[in-house]
Write a protein that holds these residues in place. Structure first.
Motif, PDB file in Angstrom:
ATOM      1  N   GLY A  84       1.138  -1.128   0.332  1.00 48.90           N
ATOM      2  CA  GLY A  84       0.074  -0.076  -0.049  1.00 48.90           C
ATOM      3  C   GLY A  84       0.751   0.656   0.004  1.00 48.90           C
ATOM      4  O   GLY A  84       0.592   1.956   0.341  1.00 48.90           O
ATOM      5  N   GLU A  87      -0.105   4.284  -2.818  1.00 46.66           N
ATOM      6  CA  GLU A  87      -0.965   4.761  -2.603  1.00 46.66           C
ATOM      7  C   GLU A  87      -0.821   5.980  -1.663  1.00 46.66           C
ATOM      8  O   GLU A  87      -1.304   7.501  -2.148  1.00 46.66           O
ATOM      9  CB  GLU A  87      -2.112   3.984  -1.563  1.00 46.66           C
ATOM     10  N   ASP A  90       0.691   8.180  -3.962  1.00 42.43           N
ATOM     11  CA  ASP A  90      -0.621   8.925  -4.786  1.00 42.43           C
ATOM     12  C   ASP A  90      -0.889  10.146  -3.652  1.00 42.43           C
ATOM     13  O   ASP A  90      -0.838  11.443  -4.375  1.00 42.43           O
ATOM     14  CB  ASP A  90      -1.526   8.603  -4.674  1.00 42.43           C
ATOM     15  N   SER A 114      -5.203   4.954  -8.326  1.00 40.88           N
ATOM     16  CA  SER A 114      -5.893   2.969  -8.301  1.00 40.88           C
ATOM     17  C   SER A 114      -6.784   2.866  -7.725  1.00 40.88           C
ATOM     18  O   SER A 114      -7.281   2.978  -6.850  1.00 40.88           O
ATOM     19  CB  SER A 114      -4.463   2.740  -7.513  1.00 40.88           C
ATOM     20  N   ARG A 116      -7.394   0.114  -5.582  1.00 38.16           N
ATOM     21  CA  ARG A 116      -7.130   0.345  -4.272  1.00 38.16           C
ATOM     22  C   ARG A 116      -7.566   1.357  -3.441  1.00 38.16           C
ATOM     23  O   ARG A 116      -7.977   1.012  -2.650  1.00 38.16           O
ATOM     24  CB  ARG A 116      -5.227   0.144  -4.266  1.00 38.16           C
ATOM     25  N   HIS A 117      -7.247   2.637  -4.143  1.00 32.92           N
ATOM     26  CA  HIS A 117      -7.939   3.332  -3.674  1.00 32.92           C
ATOM     27  C   HIS A 117      -9.375   3.748  -3.238  1.00 32.92           C
ATOM     28  O   HIS A 117     -10.184   4.146  -2.802  1.00 32.92           O
ATOM     29  CB  HIS A 117      -7.361   5.032  -4.528  1.00 32.92           C
ATOM     30  N   PHE A 123     -12.097   6.971   0.229  1.00 38.18           N
ATOM     31  CA  PHE A 123     -11.487   8.276  -0.552  1.00 38.18           C
ATOM     32  C   PHE A 123     -11.582   9.949  -1.177  1.00 38.18           C
ATOM     33  O   PHE A 123     -10.858  10.507  -0.868  1.00 38.18           O
ATOM     34  CB  PHE A 123     -11.081   7.012  -2.064  1.00 38.18           C
TER      35      PHE A 123
END
Ligand code: C2E
Ligand code: CA
Ligand code: CA
Ligand code: CA
Length: 274
Positions: A84, A87, A90, A114, A116-117, A123
């Motif tokens: 992670g 992230e 990011d 991504s 995952r976010h 988010f």
């Protein structure tokens, strides 16, 4: 022959070991760099294909590594994938982008998000808070997402996109044509723009022309039905620009119009009359 075989394995082993060490090194570096200032946003212009007028930029992640120099995302994005870490990187990038927006200027800046976010429930809130705190105009920020992120959890993705959109942050679908392109879903999502993957743009000239033209034509038909615009990615030459225009694509991004750079482009690009 047997000895030679063993030698080959020895060489292979050594190469694998080196690769493993390289990745571990990079992961440790990544952890350290997150607390420093090694990650920077590069900005690439997005223009109207017709007159090359600037409409926005895409923010692309770069890592100024002390020993290895300037690293591209594909040289390190996989490294932090499981942990992670990417992230976190990011968020450093998004912070730079909203600061850039708060400085003024025109046009939007899009950031890559991504999948995952999309799986984290806060988010949208976190991004909106960041925009607010920086004093940036949310209408000038866009997110780029892939189909995978949308289809992973459709109700959640819908919620997130609607929340962002209601605050002015629009979404564009990245690398379009390479994923599932699940057309039956697409109309349900509030998507502003489709970005035609650069593989099809590259294919518009040369041997694969018929196939690429067919794909781009299909994407344009879909975009037309949905009433949205398209951005051709990876436009490198005049022939690709012309072909995209003729197929009905409105916007473009690529080396023909400008490379990713540390500063956003401020002056309008050269206008071509044709
Ligand atoms: P992408 O989102 O599809 O970004 C477009 C990529 O195409 C960029 O590569 C850009 O430098 C490159 N490109 C632009 N114009 C041309 C062209 O005319 N020809 C060619 N051959 N390439 C062109 P880059 O910067 O290396 O980024 C690669 C990928 O890494 C991006 O693909 C995106 O998926 C990911 N990425 C980049 N920045 C971020 C970030 O901040 N966060 C996350 N999660 N992913 C990022
Ligand atoms: Ca992108
Ligand atoms: Ca893309
Ligand atoms: Ca891509």
């Amino acid at each position: 022959a047997k000895a030679a075989g063993r030698d080959r394995w020895a060489v292979f082993d050594e190469a694998m070991r080196e690769e493993a060490v390289r990745i571990l090194d990079l992961e440790a570096d990544l952890r350290r760099a997150i607390n420093g200032d090694g990650f920077v946003a590069f900005y690439q212009p997005i223009v109207r294909l017709g007159d090359r007028g600037l409409i926005g930029h895409e923010a692309l992640l770069r890592w100024h590594h002390d020993q290895r120099g300037l690293l591209l995302p594909n040289e390190f994005i996989g490294v932090g994938a499981d942990s992670g870490l990417i992230e976190e990187v990011d968020w450093l990038l998004y912070a730079q982008v909203v600061e850039e927006l708060a400085r003024g200027g025109e046009g939007y800046i899009s950031v890559n998000v991504s999948p995952r976010h999309f799986r984290s429930s806060d988010f949208a809130d976190r991004l909106l808070r960041m925009i607010d705190r920086a004093g940036a105009d949310p209408h000038r920020l866009r997110i780029e997402i892939t189909e995978v992120a949308l289809l992973d959890d459709v109700p959640r993705a819908l919620r997130m996109l609607r929340t962002l959109r209601s605050h002015g942050v629009l979404a564009q679908l990245d690398d379009f044509g390479t994923g599932f392109s699940a057309l039956s879903y697409l109309h349900r999502f509030p998507i502003e723009c489709l970005k035609i993957d650069q593989s099809f743009v590259a294919g518009l000239v040369g041997e694969t022309q018929p196939e690429s033209v067919a794909v781009v034509r299909a994407i344009q038909a879909l975009a037309g039905t949905l009433g949205i615009h398209t951005i051709g990615e990876g436009v490198e030459n005049e022939a690709q620009r012309t072909a995209l225009r003729e197929l009905g694509c409105t916007y473009g991004q690529g080396y023909l119009f400008g490379h990713p750079a540390e500063r956003v482009q401020v002056r309008p690009l050269q206008v071509v009359t044709r």
